[in-house]
Design an enzyme around this catalytic site. Structure first.
Site, PDB file in Angstrom:
ATOM      1  N   HIS A  79       3.189   2.173  -4.241  1.00 18.40           N
ATOM      2  CA  HIS A  79       3.101   2.397  -2.802  1.00 18.40           C
ATOM      3  C   HIS A  79       2.279   3.645  -2.567  1.00 18.40           C
ATOM      4  O   HIS A  79       2.358   4.596  -3.337  1.00 18.40           O
ATOM      5  CB  HIS A  79       4.505   2.575  -2.211  1.00 18.40           C
ATOM      6  N   ASP A 124       8.547  -5.340  -0.966  1.00 16.90           N
ATOM      7  CA  ASP A 124       8.117  -6.727  -1.118  1.00 16.90           C
ATOM      8  C   ASP A 124       8.572  -7.361  -2.411  1.00 16.90           C
ATOM      9  O   ASP A 124       8.528  -8.573  -2.557  1.00 16.90           O
ATOM     10  CB  ASP A 124       6.582  -6.803  -1.048  1.00 16.90           C
ATOM     11  N   HIS A 151      -1.078  -5.062   1.525  1.00 14.34           N
ATOM     12  CA  HIS A 151      -0.136  -4.657   2.579  1.00 14.34           C
ATOM     13  C   HIS A 151       0.923  -5.749   2.705  1.00 14.34           C
ATOM     14  O   HIS A 151       1.678  -6.005   1.773  1.00 14.34           O
ATOM     15  CB  HIS A 151      -0.955  -4.415   3.855  1.00 14.34           C
TER      16      HIS A 151
HETATM   17  N1  CMC Z   1       0.233  -2.429 -10.955  1.00 14.31           N
HETATM   18  C1  CMC Z   1      -0.481  -1.753 -11.895  1.00 14.31           C
HETATM   19  N2  CMC Z   1      -1.097  -0.590 -11.677  1.00 14.31           N
HETATM   20  C2  CMC Z   1      -1.015  -0.073 -10.432  1.00 14.31           C
HETATM   21  C3  CMC Z   1      -0.301  -0.717  -9.400  1.00 14.31           C
HETATM   22  C4  CMC Z   1       0.345  -1.934  -9.700  1.00 14.31           C
HETATM   23  N3  CMC Z   1       1.028  -2.587  -8.766  1.00 14.31           N
HETATM   24  N4  CMC Z   1      -0.390   0.013  -8.272  1.00 14.31           N
HETATM   25  C5  CMC Z   1      -1.140   1.086  -8.573  1.00 14.31           C
HETATM   26  N5  CMC Z   1      -1.515   1.041  -9.879  1.00 14.31           N
HETATM   27  C6  CMC Z   1      -2.294   2.059 -10.598  1.00 14.31           C
HETATM   28  C7  CMC Z   1      -3.757   1.996 -10.209  1.00 14.31           C
HETATM   29  O1  CMC Z   1      -4.489   1.153 -11.089  1.00 14.31           O
HETATM   30  C8  CMC Z   1      -4.173   3.431 -10.315  1.00 14.31           C
HETATM   31  O2  CMC Z   1      -4.390   3.732 -11.677  1.00 14.31           O
HETATM   32  P1  CMC Z   1      -5.543   4.819 -12.090  1.00 14.31           P
HETATM   33  O3  CMC Z   1      -5.097   6.114 -11.484  1.00 14.31           O
HETATM   34  O4  CMC Z   1      -5.518   4.802 -13.579  1.00 14.31           O
HETATM   35  O5  CMC Z   1      -6.821   4.319 -11.495  1.00 14.31           O
HETATM   36  C9  CMC Z   1      -2.935   4.211  -9.876  1.00 14.31           C
HETATM   37  O6  CMC Z   1      -1.828   3.338 -10.151  1.00 14.31           O
HETATM   38  C10 CMC Z   1      -2.931   4.596  -8.405  1.00 14.31           C
HETATM   39  O7  CMC Z   1      -3.204   3.427  -7.655  1.00 14.31           O
HETATM   40  P2  CMC Z   1      -4.030   3.421  -6.297  1.00 14.31           P
HETATM   41  O8  CMC Z   1      -4.563   2.046  -6.060  1.00 14.31           O
HETATM   42  O9  CMC Z   1      -5.007   4.561  -6.298  1.00 14.31           O
HETATM   43  O10 CMC Z   1      -2.869   3.752  -5.268  1.00 14.31           O
HETATM   44  P3  CMC Z   1      -2.917   3.456  -3.723  1.00 14.31           P
HETATM   45  O11 CMC Z   1      -1.973   4.420  -3.107  1.00 14.31           O
HETATM   46  O12 CMC Z   1      -4.311   3.446  -3.211  1.00 14.31           O
HETATM   47  O13 CMC Z   1      -2.365   1.955  -3.602  1.00 14.31           O
HETATM   48  C11 CMC Z   1      -0.952   0.081  -3.369  1.00 14.31           C
HETATM   49  C12 CMC Z   1      -1.091   1.609  -3.220  1.00 14.31           C
HETATM   50  C13 CMC Z   1       0.354  -0.376  -2.710  1.00 14.31           C
HETATM   51  C14 CMC Z   1      -2.115  -0.624  -2.636  1.00 14.31           C
HETATM   52  C15 CMC Z   1      -0.975  -0.287  -4.870  1.00 14.31           C
HETATM   53  O14 CMC Z   1       0.097   0.349  -5.543  1.00 14.31           O
HETATM   54  C16 CMC Z   1      -0.930  -1.796  -5.103  1.00 14.31           C
HETATM   55  O15 CMC Z   1      -1.982  -2.438  -5.080  1.00 14.31           O
HETATM   56  N6  CMC Z   1       0.301  -2.398  -5.322  1.00 14.31           N
HETATM   57  C17 CMC Z   1       0.437  -3.812  -5.459  1.00 14.31           C
HETATM   58  C18 CMC Z   1       0.420  -4.452  -4.079  1.00 14.31           C
HETATM   59  C19 CMC Z   1       1.701  -4.206  -3.311  1.00 14.31           C
HETATM   60  O16 CMC Z   1       2.801  -4.370  -3.822  1.00 14.31           O
HETATM   61  N7  CMC Z   1       1.541  -3.850  -2.016  1.00 14.31           N
HETATM   62  C20 CMC Z   1       2.666  -3.673  -1.101  1.00 14.31           C
HETATM   63  C21 CMC Z   1       2.799  -2.278  -0.634  1.00 14.31           C
HETATM   64  S1  CMC Z   1       4.398  -2.020   0.145  1.00 14.31           S
HETATM   65  C22 CMC Z   1       4.386  -2.981   1.541  1.00 14.31           C
HETATM   66  C23 CMC Z   1       3.609  -2.395   2.635  1.00 14.31           C
HETATM   67  O17 CMC Z   1       3.868  -1.235   3.019  1.00 14.31           O
HETATM   68  O18 CMC Z   1       2.742  -3.093   3.165  1.00 14.31           O
END
Ligand code: CMC
Length: 432
Positions: free
Chosen positions: A310, A368, A269
């Site tokens: 996201h 971010d 987050h």
């Molecule tokens: N790099 C590589 N792969 C990724 C990334 C990434 N940054 N983000 C998601 N994926 C992949 C993930 O491995 C998954 O692959 P698979 O379907 O093969 O298992 C797929 O994309 C979907 O990911 P998810 O974790 O199920 O998606 P989510 O909606 O639960 O997570 C997230 C969203 C923001 C937590 C995630 O994209 C992430 O960890 N990003 C990096 C951290 C980040 O930048 N966070 C800030 C978010 S914006 C600020 C805020 O609102 O707080």
């Protein structure tokens, strides 16, 4: 806020005598929602870990269309607000639902300026923290501690109390954030200055010392204001939902916002802006980017490109677009456009945007990705990044809390799919 069903969904359950009719409500924008509240009386819960498909509340504050990359606050697009408005005007809009006229704006700015100081006794709390304490650890503690100072305005059923608390939180959060930073440096705290704007005052409290004034550059103050503005609200994200959940028990708003700060801290987050810089430093050079892209794509490697992806945006985050432009303005003003970290960030963005893995999973840069680079250029240390996010997000948290407690609400109490042991008898220790 009573809802009228615009249609119904029919749920047929194998073996059940009758199908279950569930009302469907429409919002002013966005998908319709199926009201599953009555399912429990039929012996069922819904199952949605991570609240991927669950609307937890009704709200009139912010709308996001993640597929189109749209973010509206009270109906106004974020890019128009970033271009034409400022953070304090947006705070007013989030809290009150309309843009202020000149008199309302002047009064609001005046009120916020008059609440920027914190109680002198609160300064002693800082001495209890180790010098190397993370500013978010301090901010969680001192924000919660504010509840001990304002017994005069903690009646959550009194709209005037709620308003003054909202003003206090918006006004004091930059002061607390800057004090957390000064504590880590061992420098004296700087009192707020009411002749400065919200962003200028924050930069003053961060960088001035009693020995030397800090002359605030208008470009940097504008960038700081935009960073606050772009973080101000984002509907039911993890920290805002935490504030609402804590608030649903009737807890006081300072404690609820402290809970929001704790939820924001995590790298998935608000901690992501700090994680972006840590990641770029770890990558070290443009030559290593391919290795890290490979790691991010490897399902057996937990590494992720921080600042990408996201939960809601499956398109370019509209805040990231404004951030990118601000980033160039700031680096241009500071004459550091050749900054190796920025060069790496740009290359990483370019590669990821073209790579099949990121394209097919619709992973775009989020807010971010660029905010960390701007903050670094302004001279803000990495450990302060999430504290700045918390400062910017405070109006959103308090607007959502206020919206919730202004209407009838229920305590937030999710259920579960229990997979533990079935009932069994206690075994005395000598027989185990
Ligand atoms: N790099 C590589 N792969 C990724 C990334 C990434 N940054 N983000 C998601 N994926 C992949 C993930 O491995 C998954 O692959 P698979 O379907 O093969 O298992 C797929 O994309 C979907 O990911 P998810 O974790 O199920 O998606 P989510 O909606 O639960 O997570 C997230 C969203 C923001 C937590 C995630 O994209 C992430 O960890 N990003 C990096 C951290 C980040 O930048 N966070 C800030 C978010 S914006 C600020 C805020 O609102 O707080």
């Amino acid at each position: 806020m009573a809802n009228e069903a615009k249609k119904t969904a029919t749920l047929s359950i194998e073996g059940a005598a009758e199908p279950i009719e569930l009302p469907i409500y429409g919002g002013s924008e966005g998908p319709d929602v199926i009201d599953v509240g009555k399912l429990t009386s039929q012996g069922y819960f819904t199952y949605d870990p991570g609240f991927v498909s669950t609307a937890s509340c009704e709200s009139e504050i912010t709308y996001i269309d993640g597929d189109q990359g749209i973010l509206l606050h009270r109906g106004y697009p974020i890019d128009q607000l970033a271009e034409q408005s400022n953070h304090l005007e947006l705070c007013y809009l989030l809290l009150n639902g309309h843009l202020p006229n000149k008199a309302e704006n002047d009064q609001f700015v005046h009120t916020i300026k008059n609440h920027t100081m914190v109680h002198e006794q609160l300064r002693h709390f800082f001495q209890g923290f180790r010098r190397d304490a993370h500013p978010m650890a301090i901010m969680c503690g001192v924000t919660g501690a504010l509840s001990a100072f304002y017994h005069d305005s903690l009646d959550i059923d009194n709209p005037e109390h709620r308003t003054i608390t909202a003003h206090r939180l918006i006004a004091k959060m930059p002061t607390l954030a800057a004090m957390s930073y000064k504590h880590s440096l061992g420098q004296p705290f700087m009192y707020p200055r009411n002749d400065l704007s919200y962003a200028e005052n924050f930069l003053h409290m961060m960088f001035a010392t009693p020995c030397e004034d800090y002359v605030v550059s208008p470009t940097l103050a504008r960038a700081m204001d935009r960073i606050f503005l772009l973080h101000a609200d984002h509907e039911q994200n993890a920290s805002t939902s935490t504030v609402r959940l804590a608030g649903s028990t009737g807890a006081n708003p300072f404690a609820c916002v402290a809970a929001g700060i704790a939820a924001l801290w995590g790298p998935s987050h608000g901690g992501a802006n700090e994680a972006v810089l840590t990641m770029l430093n770890e990558i070290g050079s443009v030559d290593n980017i391919d290795t890290y892209i490979k790691k991010a794509k490897d399902p057996n490697d937990p590494f992720r490109i921080m600042g990408f992806g996201h939960r809601v945006y499956k398109n370019y985050d509209p805040r990231a677009k404004v951030m990118q432009q601000t980033c160039h303005e700031v680096l241009g003003e500071l004459g550091v456009e050749d900054d190796p970290i920025l060069k790496m960030a740009q290359r990483l963005e370019q590669i990821a945007l073209e790579d099949e893995y990121f394209v097919s999973k619709r992973l775009y840069p989020n807010v971010d990705f660029y905010s960390g680079i701007i903050l670094k250029a302004i001279g803000i240390p990495v450990e302060m990044f999430t504290g700045i996010f918390a400062t910017g997000r405070t109006p959103g948290w308090i607007a959502h809390w206020n919206e919730m407690v202004s209407h009838p609400y229920k305590i937030g109490r999710p259920r579960q799919l229990y997979k533990g042991s079935t009932q069994r008898d206690y075994v005395a220790i000598e027989s185990r």
